[in-house]
Enzyme design. Structure first.
Site, PDB file in Angstrom:
ATOM      1  N   PHE A 398       0.824  -1.204   0.000  1.00  0.00           N
ATOM      2  CA  PHE A 398       0.000   0.000   0.000  1.00  0.00           C
ATOM      3  C   PHE A 398       0.861   1.259   0.000  1.00  0.00           C
ATOM      4  O   PHE A 398       0.564   2.232  -0.691  1.00  0.00           O
ATOM      5  CB  PHE A 398      -0.916  -0.020   1.227  1.00  0.00           C
ATOM      6  CG  PHE A 398      -1.946   1.086   1.254  1.00  0.00           C
ATOM      7  CD1 PHE A 398      -3.145   0.959   0.588  1.00  0.00           C
ATOM      8  CD2 PHE A 398      -1.699   2.256   1.963  1.00  0.00           C
ATOM      9  CE1 PHE A 398      -4.092   1.971   0.620  1.00  0.00           C
ATOM     10  CE2 PHE A 398      -2.630   3.273   2.003  1.00  0.00           C
ATOM     11  CZ  PHE A 398      -3.839   3.133   1.330  1.00  0.00           C
ATOM     12  N   ASP A 512      -3.464 -12.553   2.118  1.00  0.00           N
ATOM     13  CA  ASP A 512      -2.054 -12.135   2.169  1.00  0.00           C
ATOM     14  C   ASP A 512      -1.458 -12.395   3.553  1.00  0.00           C
ATOM     15  O   ASP A 512      -0.769 -11.549   4.121  1.00  0.00           O
ATOM     16  CB  ASP A 512      -1.920 -10.657   1.802  1.00  0.00           C
ATOM     17  CG  ASP A 512      -0.480 -10.293   1.398  1.00  0.00           C
ATOM     18  OD1 ASP A 512       0.292 -11.218   1.080  1.00  0.00           O
ATOM     19  OD2 ASP A 512      -0.137  -9.108   1.396  1.00  0.00           O
TER      20      ASP A 512
END
Length: 698
Positions: A398, A512
């Site tokens: 991110f 994840d």
């Protein structure tokens, strides 16, 4: 009269009318074990020394070669010895605990009480809770604190007094400090240089260091902070002196080499003075300070350099700001405008960052976030020193993560979307909405968010011990994760995933799970983080398909990597890989073995078939492991990483198998096991989209 007390103390009493006088007690003559309530030290009236003596072997209780005792020459301190050879030293009592041994500070399980008076010098081990604990010197010379685990009916290691390379006594020699965060660990203290540079170059630091300049009686002192104080056998001490009086006493005696406070509480009290070379110093996160005698010219030169450096720096800054401030301002404004234009153009092209262009999309996003606190960009910037690199603690798919401190003093972790990220508004909303609806002690807590122009920011609780991979794959820090802690971490992660799959309002697949996404709080409790790639199932849905494969190589199951199929069994596979990494201390993707070319899964499978599963265990766990628990955990992990998704157990079954002693089914061949090293899976269809996370240290 002989009486066995509830504490375990066998006492001999002399009846004298209504009084009972103590004649003898077993607590004064321990063997290898110190029980709660026992004293440890020396009786100054009778000369009786109370210390621990090891067994000769695991099954021979006769006196062995190792002892753990208090040395009362100088200021009292603890040593573990092999015969007359000192192996390790626990620094002296500093009012809060033992110097260089932070686990002796107050905790909820046990306490160490200090009792120094004219009759004796003692430390006393007392329990604060119902946990059964004892201190033991093992037959091979380890000093351990053991806890009784009722479930397994076994003693397990809670703490090991000597657990790292800096625990060896005088490892770095005089005037050198040892640090587990440095390679090599030994370095001369400021103002000192190696006595024998050739030996130091060959990693032999025992000769230590010396002053760069000869000392004179009129020298001054340099302050060193955050260290374990040196060996105090040839020191003197005074409880009533202040630190200022301590400095004057050391100055008046030309043989004095250093001084420090006896008690570091309330700014420091008492005086401790050294009259010999300073040996066995190590860096530690503590408030303990040490003042070492240095050459006066060095101290003056250092002061002049600092003052001159600061003065010159201010002059230079003033001239630069005065001469080119207008130019800098113009360039910054121009660069910012170009950056904003370029960023918006790129995000429009990707179709991900639309809240700058479409007010309806932004309103829809904000409506979904009504239940979560919104932070202004100004408040977030202030908390992170305007996103300073000095506050950066990690980076993921991110974007970068910063440590911040809010106006009320609360520490937070701030995750900011980067310009180069493959993620965007969709992942931002996904993570916020997922976490906002989840409440579990093994999931990271979202405190709020920030949306402002092109900024997308998430604010989380701050977890002091970073991520699991920070400790797991480091050859030094791995010793901080003993088997009980690792087993606790495995259980915590399993509880968190079980909550996502079964107990939350929405059935969530994380997609994840990896060591880098498991954060650890101050007590090493695990918390699952990074829900940007998570997906929810509704109703009777059991499996889904995507054209966009996301995750991290090494943790992705075959049906997802090849066909894009994912389900709760995808997380089960990732959890199995994670379990094997926790037990072995090795990364699945980077694993190698001299006898074959299998990955970690294949190696574990080989060992299991040969009934040698325990060989998978990390060497860091050799002292603290519980063999049946380790072997059972490896077995459960192999069930999780089976090639076919339908063969893998659910997380409810996984958790049940971890906490029970039921018979386990035999695992089938693990995924990616071909007898050769597994090659990275390449996308079979070029038209599909793939977003694979790179691993960064937190």
């Amino acid at each position: 009269m002989v009486q066995l007390l509830d504490t375990g103390n066998l006492v001999v009493l002399d009846h004298n009318g209504t009084n009972k006088n103590l004649i003898w007690q077993s607590f004064d003559y321990p063997c290898d074990t110190l029980l709660p309530g026992m004293r440890f030290g020396k009786n100054l009236v009778t000369g009786l020394q109370i210390f621990l003596k090891s067994w000769k072997s695991p099954d021979d209780p006769s006196i062995g070669m190792y002892t753990h005792r208090m040395f009362t020459d100088g200021y009292p301190q603890h040593f573990t010895c092999q015969g007359q050879t000192v192996l390790s030293r626990v620094g002296p009592w500093n009012g809060l605990g033992f110097s260089g041994f932070p686990t002796s500070t107050p905790n909820s399980i046990y306490s160490i009480q200090n009792d120094f008076n004219h009759n004796g010098l003692y430390n006393k081990f007392e329990l604060r809770s119902s946990v059964l604990a004892r201190i033991i010197v093992t037959w091979d010379g380890k000093t351990l604190i053991l806890h009784w685990i009722e479930r397994t009916k076994k003693w397990v290691v809670y703490e090991d007094i000597a657990v790292d390379i800096c625990s060896q006594f005088a490892r770095c020699g005089p005037y050198a400090s040892c640090s587990i965060n440095k390679h090599p660990p030994c370095s001369c203290m400021e103002g000192f240089e190696p006595i024998n540079p050739k030996e130091w170059g060959e990693s032999d630091w025992s000769s230590g260091c010396k002053h760069k300049k000869p000392l004179n009686c009129g020298d001054g002192f340099q302050k060193f902070t955050g260290i374990k104080v040196p060996d105090t056998q040839r020191s003197s001490y005074n409880y009533s002196m202040t630190l200022g009086e301590c400095e004057m006493a050391c100055k008046r005696n030309c043989l004095c080499t250093a001084y420090a406070s006896l008690d570091i509480r309330n700014g420091g009290n008492g005086c401790l003075i050294w009259f010999h070379e300073l040996i066995d110093i190590r860096e530690y996160d503590t408030n303990q300070s040490l003042y070492i005698r240095m050459d006066a010219s060095d101290l003056e030169a250092k002061g002049r350099v600092i003052i001159q450096s600061v003065s010159n720096e201010w002059k230079r800054i003033f001239i630069i700001l005065l001469s080119i401030s207008s130019v800098v301002f113009f360039l910054c404004a121009l660069a910012y405008a170009c950056k904003k234009k370029k960023k918006r153009h790129r995000m429009r092209g990707r179709g991900k960052w639309k809240h700058d262009l479409h007010i309806s999309d932004r309103s829809m996003c904000l409506e979904q976030l009504d239940s979560i606190q919104h932070f202004s960009l100004r408040k977030v910037a202030n908390a992170t020193a305007n996103f300073s690199t000095s506050h950066k603690i990690g980076e993921g798919g991110f974007g970068p993560v910063y440590k911040g401190v809010l106006e009320d003093g609360q520490e937070v972790a701030v995750k900011r979307l980067s310009e180069t990220s493959q993620q965007g508004l969709e992942e931002f909303k996904n993570e916020v909405v997922c976490i906002a609806k989840l409440q579990h002690r093994n999931l990271v807590k979202l405190l709020g968010y920030c949306i402002r122009n092109s900024e997308l920011i998430l604010i989380y609780e701050y977890l002091a011990n970073k991520s699991l991979d920070f400790f797991l794959f480091d050859e030094t820090r791995c010793f901080m994760l003993d088997w009980p802690k690792r087993f606790q971490i495995i259980h915590g992660i399993a509880r968190g995933i079980l909550y996502l799959h079964q107990d939350s309002r929405l059935q969530i697949v994380h997609r994840d799970l990896k060591a880098g996404n498991i954060l650890l709080d101050r007590d090493m409790n695990p918390k699952i983080s990074d829900f940007g790639l998570a997906r929810t199932f509704i109703g009777c849905d059991a499996i889904a398909k995507t054209k966009k494969v996301v995750g991290t190589y090494g943790y992705i199951p075959p049906e997802y990597a090849v066909h894009g199929h994912f389900s709760v069994k995808s997380d089960v596979f990732s959890f199995g890989v994670l379990m094997l990494e926790i037990i072995s201390g090795k990364k699945n993707r980077e694993f190698s073995h001299e006898d074959h070319s299998d990955n970690l899964l294949g190696h574990a499978w080989r060992l299991h078939n040969d009934n040698k599963s325990i060989e998978l265990m990390s060497a860091c766990l050799s002292i603290t492991c519980i063999v049946p628990d380790v072997v059972r955990s490896i077995h459960v992990a192999l069930l999780c990483v089976q090639n076919n998704a339908e063969d893998r157990p659910t997380m409810l079954s996984v958790f049940s198998m971890l906490v029970s002693e039921s018979v386990l089914p035999e695992p089938k061949q693990p995924a990616f096991y071909t007898g050769e090293r597994c090659k990275e899976i390449q996308p079979p269809l070029l038209s599909k989209q793939y977003m694979i996370t790179n691993v960064y240290a937190r």
